[in-house]
Design a protein around this motif. Structure first.
Motif, PDB file in Angstrom:
ATOM      1  N   GLN A 260    -105.227 -23.286  81.901  1.00 57.51           N
ATOM      2  CA  GLN A 260    -104.194 -24.924  81.618  1.00 57.51           C
ATOM      3  C   GLN A 260    -103.776 -25.276  82.825  1.00 57.51           C
ATOM      4  O   GLN A 260    -102.547 -26.644  82.324  1.00 57.51           O
ATOM      5  N   ARG A 261    -103.903 -24.480  83.741  1.00 60.35           N
ATOM      6  CA  ARG A 261    -102.727 -25.068  85.073  1.00 60.35           C
ATOM      7  C   ARG A 261    -103.603 -26.334  86.040  1.00 60.35           C
ATOM      8  O   ARG A 261    -102.202 -27.270  85.524  1.00 60.35           O
ATOM      9  N   LEU A 262    -104.723 -26.363  85.789  1.00 61.92           N
ATOM     10  CA  LEU A 262    -105.039 -27.570  86.738  1.00 61.92           C
ATOM     11  C   LEU A 262    -104.959 -28.794  85.784  1.00 61.92           C
ATOM     12  O   LEU A 262    -104.603 -29.540  86.526  1.00 61.92           O
ATOM     13  N   PRO A 263    -105.435 -29.095  84.103  1.00 60.67           N
ATOM     14  CA  PRO A 263    -104.921 -30.534  83.866  1.00 60.67           C
ATOM     15  C   PRO A 263    -103.467 -30.447  83.363  1.00 60.67           C
ATOM     16  O   PRO A 263    -103.052 -31.587  83.761  1.00 60.67           O
ATOM     17  N   ARG A 264    -102.294 -29.758  84.018  1.00 59.33           N
ATOM     18  CA  ARG A 264    -101.084 -29.966  83.197  1.00 59.33           C
ATOM     19  C   ARG A 264    -100.714 -30.728  85.364  1.00 59.33           C
ATOM     20  O   ARG A 264     -99.630 -31.643  85.528  1.00 59.33           O
ATOM     21  N   TYR A 265    -101.686 -30.684  86.362  1.00 57.22           N
ATOM     22  CA  TYR A 265    -101.406 -30.830  87.783  1.00 57.22           C
ATOM     23  C   TYR A 265    -101.975 -32.431  87.775  1.00 57.22           C
ATOM     24  O   TYR A 265    -102.017 -33.516  88.079  1.00 57.22           O
ATOM     25  N   SER A 266    -103.106 -32.645  87.022  1.00 60.80           N
ATOM     26  CA  SER A 266    -103.389 -33.817  86.588  1.00 60.80           C
ATOM     27  C   SER A 266    -102.554 -34.568  85.825  1.00 60.80           C
ATOM     28  O   SER A 266    -102.754 -35.969  86.044  1.00 60.80           O
ATOM     29  N   LEU A 267    -102.171 -34.644  84.741  1.00 63.06           N
ATOM     30  CA  LEU A 267    -100.985 -34.633  84.258  1.00 63.06           C
ATOM     31  C   LEU A 267     -99.942 -35.147  85.188  1.00 63.06           C
ATOM     32  O   LEU A 267     -99.205 -36.698  84.835  1.00 63.06           O
ATOM     33  N   LEU A 268     -99.291 -34.843  85.883  1.00 66.57           N
ATOM     34  CA  LEU A 268     -98.159 -34.514  87.419  1.00 66.57           C
ATOM     35  C   LEU A 268     -98.590 -35.561  88.034  1.00 66.57           C
ATOM     36  O   LEU A 268     -97.803 -36.605  88.355  1.00 66.57           O
ATOM     37  N   ILE A 269     -99.803 -35.524  88.250  1.00 68.10           N
ATOM     38  CA  ILE A 269    -100.051 -36.524  89.259  1.00 68.10           C
ATOM     39  C   ILE A 269    -100.657 -38.162  88.944  1.00 68.10           C
ATOM     40  O   ILE A 269     -99.957 -39.134  88.977  1.00 68.10           O
TER      41      ILE A 269
ATOM     42  N   ALA B 123    -106.200 -38.977  95.109  1.00 66.59           N
ATOM     43  CA  ALA B 123    -105.136 -37.182  94.143  1.00 66.59           C
ATOM     44  C   ALA B 123    -105.863 -37.426  92.626  1.00 66.59           C
ATOM     45  O   ALA B 123    -106.492 -36.017  92.588  1.00 66.59           O
ATOM     46  N   GLN B 124    -105.753 -38.332  91.677  1.00 59.73           N
ATOM     47  CA  GLN B 124    -105.927 -38.818  90.280  1.00 59.73           C
ATOM     48  C   GLN B 124    -107.450 -38.127  89.848  1.00 59.73           C
ATOM     49  O   GLN B 124    -107.673 -37.759  89.271  1.00 59.73           O
ATOM     50  N   GLY B 125    -107.853 -39.583  91.272  1.00 56.56           N
ATOM     51  CA  GLY B 125    -109.486 -39.353  90.684  1.00 56.56           C
ATOM     52  C   GLY B 125    -110.103 -37.967  91.333  1.00 56.56           C
ATOM     53  O   GLY B 125    -111.489 -37.352  90.325  1.00 56.56           O
ATOM     54  N   GLU B 126    -109.471 -37.439  92.072  1.00 57.21           N
ATOM     55  CA  GLU B 126    -110.211 -36.238  92.920  1.00 57.21           C
ATOM     56  C   GLU B 126    -110.088 -35.152  91.400  1.00 57.21           C
ATOM     57  O   GLU B 126    -110.734 -34.037  90.910  1.00 57.21           O
ATOM     58  N   MET B 127    -108.474 -34.788  90.799  1.00 59.33           N
ATOM     59  CA  MET B 127    -108.367 -34.176  89.466  1.00 59.33           C
ATOM     60  C   MET B 127    -109.505 -34.170  88.398  1.00 59.33           C
ATOM     61  O   MET B 127    -109.745 -33.856  87.773  1.00 59.33           O
ATOM     62  N   GLU B 128    -109.454 -35.256  87.639  1.00 60.23           N
ATOM     63  CA  GLU B 128    -109.975 -35.582  87.408  1.00 60.23           C
ATOM     64  C   GLU B 128    -111.701 -35.361  87.529  1.00 60.23           C
ATOM     65  O   GLU B 128    -112.804 -34.642  86.424  1.00 60.23           O
TER      66      GLU B 128
ATOM     67  N   LEU C 260    -113.078 -33.059  89.336  1.00 61.72           N
ATOM     68  CA  LEU C 260    -112.981 -30.964  89.200  1.00 61.72           C
ATOM     69  C   LEU C 260    -112.642 -30.788  88.055  1.00 61.72           C
ATOM     70  O   LEU C 260    -113.053 -30.030  87.818  1.00 61.72           O
ATOM     71  N   LEU C 261    -111.902 -31.564  87.058  1.00 62.98           N
ATOM     72  CA  LEU C 261    -111.668 -30.894  85.783  1.00 62.98           C
ATOM     73  C   LEU C 261    -112.915 -30.887  84.714  1.00 62.98           C
ATOM     74  O   LEU C 261    -113.499 -29.966  83.833  1.00 62.98           O
TER      75      LEU C 261
END
Length: 97
Positions: free
Chosen positions: A51-60, A80-85, A87-88
């Motif tokens: 659950q941690r990574l989606p939280r980071y994505s939402l924060l960004i 960063a938002q694009g990279e997180m998406e 990655l997820l």
């Protein structure tokens, strides 16, 4: 750096299946009744890294919404938002296979 999330996500379901075995019932009861666990079961703890990574994505995403387009960090946050998406999405696909 995020390879551990990919691996953990893939094996987390196996952990839960193993813990469903009756041999682990007393361990699970002991764990969930322990005062330091705040009455959370072991599955609650096992899912937290996932659950941690989606939280980071939402924060960004929320920071990006509040950042003016002309701000010096806007492009970095957007990247960063694009990279997180990506990655997820990659981790999600890896966990399915």
């Amino acid at each position: 750096m995020f390879r551990m999330y990919e691996f953990y996500s893939a094996v987390q379901r196996s952990f839960v299946r193993i813990l469903d075995d009756p041999a682990f019932r007393s361990l699970r009861e002991k764990w969930s009744n322990h005062p330091r666990c705040n009455m959370l079961d072991i599955e609650s703890f096992l899912i937290q890294p996932i659950q941690r990574l989606p939280r980071y994505s939402l924060l960004i995403r929320d920071i990006l919404k509040s950042t003016p387009r002309n701000h010096k960090d806007f492009k970095i946050l957007a990247r960063a938002q694009g990279e997180m998406e990506m990655l997820l999405s990659y981790i999600d696909e890896s966990a399915k296979s």
